[in-house]
Design a protein around this motif. Structure first.
Motif, PDB file in Angstrom:
ATOM      1  N   ALA A  19       0.833  -1.207   0.000  1.00 21.63           N
ATOM      2  CA  ALA A  19       0.000   0.000   0.000  1.00 21.63           C
ATOM      3  C   ALA A  19       0.865   1.253   0.000  1.00 21.63           C
ATOM      4  CB  ALA A  19      -0.928  -0.010   1.211  1.00 21.63           C
ATOM      5  N   LEU A  20       1.972   1.227   0.734  1.00 21.94           N
ATOM      6  CA  LEU A  20       2.871   2.387   0.757  1.00 21.94           C
ATOM      7  C   LEU A  20       3.582   2.562  -0.585  1.00 21.94           C
ATOM      8  CD1 LEU A  20       4.327   2.048   4.360  1.00 21.94           C
ATOM      9  CD2 LEU A  20       2.923   3.921   3.487  1.00 21.94           C
ATOM     10  N   ARG A  21       3.911   1.464  -1.243  1.00 21.76           N
ATOM     11  CA  ARG A  21       4.504   1.583  -2.581  1.00 21.76           C
ATOM     12  C   ARG A  21       3.491   2.193  -3.554  1.00 21.76           C
ATOM     13  NH1 ARG A  21       6.680  -4.009  -1.834  1.00 21.76           N
ATOM     14  NH2 ARG A  21       8.845  -3.821  -1.174  1.00 21.76           N
ATOM     15  N   ARG A  22       2.230   1.796  -3.443  1.00 21.67           N
ATOM     16  CA  ARG A  22       1.188   2.386  -4.286  1.00 21.67           C
ATOM     17  C   ARG A  22       1.073   3.884  -3.998  1.00 21.67           C
ATOM     18  NH1 ARG A  22      -3.610   0.675  -6.690  1.00 21.67           N
ATOM     19  NH2 ARG A  22      -2.315  -1.084  -7.395  1.00 21.67           N
ATOM     20  N   LEU A  23       1.168   4.243  -2.719  1.00 22.20           N
ATOM     21  CA  LEU A  23       1.092   5.655  -2.332  1.00 22.20           C
ATOM     22  C   LEU A  23       2.280   6.426  -2.905  1.00 22.20           C
ATOM     23  CD1 LEU A  23      -1.154   6.876  -0.596  1.00 22.20           C
ATOM     24  CD2 LEU A  23       0.450   6.909   1.321  1.00 22.20           C
ATOM     25  N   SER A  24       3.451   5.806  -2.920  1.00 19.08           N
ATOM     26  CA  SER A  24       4.634   6.464  -3.508  1.00 19.08           C
ATOM     27  C   SER A  24       4.401   6.789  -4.974  1.00 19.08           C
ATOM     28  CB  SER A  24       5.866   5.565  -3.367  1.00 19.08           C
ATOM     29  OG  SER A  24       6.288   5.472  -2.025  1.00 19.08           O
ATOM     30  N   GLN A  25       3.805   5.853  -5.703  1.00 23.03           N
ATOM     31  CA  GLN A  25       3.526   6.077  -7.123  1.00 23.03           C
ATOM     32  C   GLN A  25       2.513   7.207  -7.308  1.00 23.03           C
ATOM     33  OE1 GLN A  25       2.147   2.243  -8.385  1.00 23.03           O
ATOM     34  NE2 GLN A  25       4.181   1.298  -8.326  1.00 23.03           N
ATOM     35  N   GLN A  26       1.487   7.224  -6.480  1.00 22.07           N
ATOM     36  CA  GLN A  26       0.445   8.237  -6.610  1.00 22.07           C
ATOM     37  C   GLN A  26       0.926   9.622  -6.212  1.00 22.07           C
ATOM     38  OE1 GLN A  26      -2.721   6.627  -4.230  1.00 22.07           O
ATOM     39  NE2 GLN A  26      -3.471   5.298  -5.870  1.00 22.07           N
ATOM     40  N   ARG A  69       8.909   9.373  -2.346  1.00 20.50           N
ATOM     41  CA  ARG A  69       9.424   8.117  -1.800  1.00 20.50           C
ATOM     42  C   ARG A  69       9.007   7.950  -0.343  1.00 20.50           C
ATOM     43  NH1 ARG A  69      15.297   7.108  -1.687  1.00 20.50           N
ATOM     44  NH2 ARG A  69      15.445   9.316  -1.172  1.00 20.50           N
ATOM     45  N   TYR A  70       8.368   6.823  -0.046  1.00 21.35           N
ATOM     46  CA  TYR A  70       8.103   6.428   1.332  1.00 21.35           C
ATOM     47  C   TYR A  70       8.975   5.217   1.615  1.00 21.35           C
ATOM     48  CZ  TYR A  70       4.148   9.580   1.024  1.00 21.35           C
ATOM     49  OH  TYR A  70       3.371  10.701   0.846  1.00 21.35           O
TER      50      TYR A  70
END
Length: 405
Positions: free
Chosen positions: A372-379, A383-384
């Motif tokens: 979910a955090l990787r998806r948030l990084s893309q959106q 970088r998280y």
């Protein structure tokens, strides 16, 4: 329901590899070092088959390129890539076999019934008679010797289509019921669960049940009705509405990782980043003053909202105090501003780098939270970076609370 999350649930992941390996016991990588695994680990499982098929076709095309090699230089180039192609071929073959085993699990009646119960509880509804009968059946068929993915490091047999009715599976269902139903859970139901667990797994599990009650995972209904410091009869229900935790049919939301449930940890980060996904109409009316700057900025933009418009932490917890009051643990809000000379020295030493946010999980997090955090990084175009003491699944999360003989 990501590929990595389901592999962890069905097989278990130990030391960066699928527990027990493939059908022949060969190691199957489950870490970012493997290119195939890295490409599919965060993908929703429903899309994994198509992605593996596309990767297989691409690999086949690469193999076929040897027929176009005419010169010595072209032949040398292909031979140089051959080792990598063969390694990718083996990785694809292994993950196709793993995916087939996971597919058998996800197509089973047991998996569908359990997922339906989880989604019903998270949505705030009560279990229907058929769902309650499933819970009773899992308790009645409890297996004291069942394999527990994520806890047992050596898999004895290939995964069965239905998940074994281990103590961990039983407790996970009961904890979800207690957490999401809260005071609506009947005392006689709790007492019946207590007696059945002790009868099926042994008297020493009275300590297990006490541990779960003490940390708030399986509290008696009487305790759920009188939670100190809580302003709401059902704190989980309040958090679900305030943070928009239950999201149906939105493939772009971070809730995709849990098939309709947005992880609380990620939603709290979205509060700090002022992500519009958290600011539902219901929340907007409660926090109108806090949200007005964001709403005004979005309304006056002539360009579409870019990922960078919401990336990174933008403020503290102001306006969300009632939400934080229902989240276990203390809240700390500290703003650190480095001195100008220190910032300049760091820039000279490290160079100018893209901004990043470090998200730390003490005690562990799940692979779905990381997805979910990787998806948030893309959106967000930001970088998280995740630092965690352990990557957990539901079984390994509960295991330290279980009293073993």
């Amino acid at each position: 329901l990501t590929y990595e999350g389901l592999v962890s649930e069905v097989f278990g992941i130990v030391g960066g590899a699928v527990a027990g390996g493939d059908a022949k016991g060969a190691r199957v990588a489950a870490s970012g070092d493997d290119a195939v695994y890295r490409a599919i680990r965060d993908v929703g499982f429903a899309d994994v088959g198509a992605l593996l098929g596309a990767m297989t076709r691409q690999l086949q095309t690469s193999y076929e390129s040897r027929h176009q090699a005419r010169t010595v230089q072209e032949i040398r180039s292909f031979v140089g890539r051959l080792g990598g192609l063969q390694a990718e071929h083996q990785a694809l073959k292994a993950h196709v076999a793993v995916a087939e085993a996971v597919l058998r699990r996800t197509q089973s009646d047991d998996f569908g019934a359990l997922l339906d119960i989880e989604q019903t509880l998270v949505a705030g509804a009560d279990l229907d008679p058929e769902q309650r009968a499933y819970v009773d059946r899992v308790l009645a068929l409890a297996d004291t010797h069942a394999y527990v993915p994520g806890v047992d490091t050596e898999r004895r047999d290939p995964p069965a289509p239905a998940a074994p009715n281990s103590l961990h599976k039983v407790l996970r269902i009961l904890c979800l019921c207690a957490l999401w139903r809260g005071p609506a859970l009947k005392q006689k139901t709790y007492d019946a669960w207590y007696d059945e667990i002790v009868a099926a797994f042994g008297a020493h599990h009275t300590i297990t049940l006490d541990n779960l009650a003490r940390v708030g995972l399986l509290p008696p209904p009487s305790a759920a009705r009188s939670q100190p410091g809580s302003a709401h009869a059902n704190p989980r229900g309040f958090l679900r509405k305030a943070l928009n935790l239950a999201v149906a049919d939105d493939a772009d939301d971070v809730a995709y990782a849990y098939a309709g449930y947005a992880p609380l940890s990620v939603r709290l980060l979205q509060v700090l980043t002022q992500d519009p996904a958290v600011h539902t109409p219901a929340a907007s009316s409660r926090y109108a003053a806090l949200l007005r700057p964001l709403a005004d900025r979005l309304a006056t933009q002539t360009q579409p909202v870019t990922p960078q418009s919401v990336g990174g932490v933008r403020g503290g917890w102001a306006g969300w105090e009632d939400v934080l009051a229902e989240v276990p643990g203390a809240t700390v809000d500290i703003m650190q501003t480095p001195a100008a000379d220190a910032a300049d020295a760091r820039a000279q030493r490290l160079g100018v780098k893209a901004p990043a946010t470090l998200v730390v999980f003490l005690g562990g997090c799940t692979s779905a939270e990381i997805a979910a955090l990787r998806r948030l990084s893309q959106q967000h175009g930001h970088r998280y970076v995740v630092a965690t003491t352990q990557i957990l699944n539901g079984n390994s999360f509960l295991d330290p609370l279980i009293q073993h003989k």
